[in-house]
Design an enzyme around this catalytic site. Sequence first.
Site, PDB file in Angstrom:
ATOM      1  N   HIS A   7       0.774  -1.271   0.086  1.00 11.25           N
ATOM      2  CA  HIS A   7      -0.005  -0.068   0.041  1.00 11.25           C
ATOM      3  C   HIS A   7       0.789   1.194   0.070  1.00 11.25           C
ATOM      4  CE1 HIS A   7      -2.943   2.926   1.234  1.00 11.25           C
ATOM      5  NE2 HIS A   7      -4.205   2.023   0.993  1.00 11.25           N
TER       6      HIS A   7
ATOM      7  N   GLU B  24      -6.761   5.075   1.496  1.00 13.80           N
ATOM      8  CA  GLU B  24      -6.898   5.724   0.050  1.00 13.80           C
ATOM      9  C   GLU B  24      -8.091   6.486  -0.137  1.00 13.80           C
ATOM     10  OE1 GLU B  24      -7.375   3.248  -4.069  1.00 13.80           O
ATOM     11  OE2 GLU B  24      -6.122   2.513  -2.586  1.00 13.80           O
TER      12      GLU B  24
ATOM     13  N   ARG C 185      -7.163  10.189  -0.326  1.00 12.48           N
ATOM     14  CA  ARG C 185      -6.849  10.753  -1.572  1.00 12.48           C
ATOM     15  C   ARG C 185      -8.323  10.631  -2.290  1.00 12.48           C
ATOM     16  NH1 ARG C 185      -3.214   6.462  -3.433  1.00 12.48           N
ATOM     17  NH2 ARG C 185      -3.519   5.484  -1.416  1.00 12.48           N
TER      18      ARG C 185
ATOM     19  N   ARG D 113      -2.337   0.925  -6.917  1.00 12.56           N
ATOM     20  CA  ARG D 113      -1.481   1.070  -5.821  1.00 12.56           C
ATOM     21  C   ARG D 113       0.072   0.589  -5.954  1.00 12.56           C
ATOM     22  NH1 ARG D 113      -5.635  -1.910  -1.305  1.00 12.56           N
ATOM     23  NH2 ARG D 113      -6.912  -0.141  -0.896  1.00 12.56           N
TER      24      ARG D 113
ATOM     25  N   HIS E  59       0.575  -4.880   2.535  1.00 10.32           N
ATOM     26  CA  HIS E  59      -0.694  -4.632   2.724  1.00 10.32           C
ATOM     27  C   HIS E  59      -1.825  -5.648   2.490  1.00 10.32           C
ATOM     28  CE1 HIS E  59      -4.458  -2.114   3.415  1.00 10.32           C
ATOM     29  NE2 HIS E  59      -4.837  -2.472   2.024  1.00 10.32           N
ATOM     30  N   HIS E  60      -1.564  -6.233   1.247  1.00 12.35           N
ATOM     31  CA  HIS E  60      -2.209  -7.698   0.739  1.00 12.35           C
ATOM     32  C   HIS E  60      -1.408  -8.693   0.105  1.00 12.35           C
ATOM     33  CE1 HIS E  60      -6.683  -8.819   0.024  1.00 12.35           C
ATOM     34  NE2 HIS E  60      -5.925  -9.400  -1.011  1.00 12.35           N
TER      35      HIS E  60
ATOM     36  N   ARG F 289      -4.250  -5.402  -6.318  1.00 12.18           N
ATOM     37  CA  ARG F 289      -5.639  -5.342  -6.062  1.00 12.18           C
ATOM     38  C   ARG F 289      -6.041  -3.767  -5.927  1.00 12.18           C
ATOM     39  NH1 ARG F 289      -8.220  -4.216  -1.563  1.00 12.18           N
ATOM     40  NH2 ARG F 289      -6.518  -4.249   0.042  1.00 12.18           N
TER      41      ARG F 289
END
Length: 588
Positions: A382, A395, A398, A419, A521-522, A561
């Site tokens: 991220h 996010e 933003r 991302r 992050h993921h 993602r």
Amino acid sequence: MKLKYLVSAMALVVLSSGTAMAKTPDMGSFHADMGSCQSCHAKPIKVTDSETHENAQCKSCHGEYAELANDKLQFDPHNSHLGDINCTSCHKGHEEPKFYCNECHSFDIKPMPFSDAKKKKSWDDGWDQDKIQKAIAAGPSETTQVLVVGAGSAGFNASLAAKKAGANVILVDKAPFSGGNSMISAGGMNAVGTKQQTAHGVEDKVEWFIEDAMKGGRQQNDIKLVTILAEQSADGVQWLESLGANLDDLKRSGGARVDRTHRPHGGKSSGPEIIDTLRKAAKEQGIDTRLNSRVVKLVVNDDHSVVGAVVHGKHTGYYMIGAKSVVLATGGYGMNKEMIAYYRPTMKDMTSSNNITATGDGVLMAKEIGASMTDIDWVQAHPTVGKDSRILISETVRGVGAVMVNKDGNRFISELTTRDKASDAILKQPGQFAWIIFDNQLYKKAKMVRGYDHLEMLYKGDTVEQLAKSTGMKVADLAKTVSDYNGYVASGKDTAFGRADMPLNMTQSPYYAVKVAPGIHHTMGGVAINTTASVLDLQSKPIDGLFAAGEVTGGVHGYNRLGGNAIADTVVFGRIAGDNAAKHALDK
């Protein structure tokens, strides 16, 4: 009458005077001195893994969290985004307490009461293979039709869907509280064709959702899974709303061409809203939810069908639950340093925004019985994790209007790009960090931003020039950036970086900035599934009795993602997994 004077005293001790009130070595002894063991425990004493009775006793004396909340405290553990979790998540009966907040935060506070108590080895520190095999040899100590592993959004949705389909369900989680990564989600849930989009005049199409997700994933997604995600996303939002969730607000996340991220009104974070809703629904529907219960092995029969799992309970030890269907909803491996180092060595030193429970258990157990993996080495960073912290700067910030600049105060990319591209761009900037800047309009609009201020993460200036000086940015550069951006907002066209959606200008004092850098992050990959959420073996055939949903799976998101698609994934495929697990169990 609740013990409010004691509660107030203990709250003050937590954040001020350390162990001043503790004259006994631990909390259990303290309560026993006041009465007896039965003050906390049932008679005869038998503690369940979820410590349900003990937590009920805590609240019967001290009150619910709403009563314990103290707005005079700078940081109030009883009024946090974790929601109504178990008291015993932090307060331990006969051992040193654990301040769970500092697993992610770095609050400089005095010790909790009874922090001089004996520290014990974690109950789930390591897996005893001999005891696991003995549990399997002994056979199931109990049976259920559907066993769901992991109580995050995917697990709760799977459990509720299985229950709705008529199956008996047991839901287990290794943590002392439910929620998983979903609980700390801030953004929202992507969906197309909802009443919210209609009310806001947003034109969207299933085809656009699919195209955006595939483009964000660099065309590496499984398009069959993405199509299901898009087609069933609106029904997923409606499902959550039927359970009591508020998802009235809309915003745009990076990589989306229109506003399709659904979130609570008032700028609240989506994760706590969704998880609290699912927790309540599971409780109301009588789903057997067990915490402090770590699944350590999937059990298969001679036909290689999954027939249950071995659970390691905090108090009950190792035992087997027999199940006709098992759903893996254990999340990713973003907090497993060894797995990150193995699959994505270039990211091994990065911080992570993940819940401490995201250690890849489901991936490892599924691999052990021959499950196929897909995209397992793809990990998403991220772009905006608070610099030198584990706090995600959503996010959404933003999306509702903030601007991203480098250390000199210059923009370097569209804030609403995907991302992966944003992270790569930040890592190419001097110092490998960026600033997110915004004004008082956004501060008032996005509640989560006020949370960052509460955590003392924000820099502030009454003018743009003052903000530049306080952050070390170049005054002239930042002033020009803000002036140019305001011009783009007025004209409706960002000629510098092509940002399509610019909902706010920056004209209202004071001005704010938060320092960010990319963080894990993921985890994009995991166990391979088909369109029924069945886990596939190495020959791409379904493993009988095993289903999966959420971040433990791969294929849905491809290489990268889009923000808002993770919650959608957990809801849509969580429901599919639960429904098909129930059908499989009821047909056997």
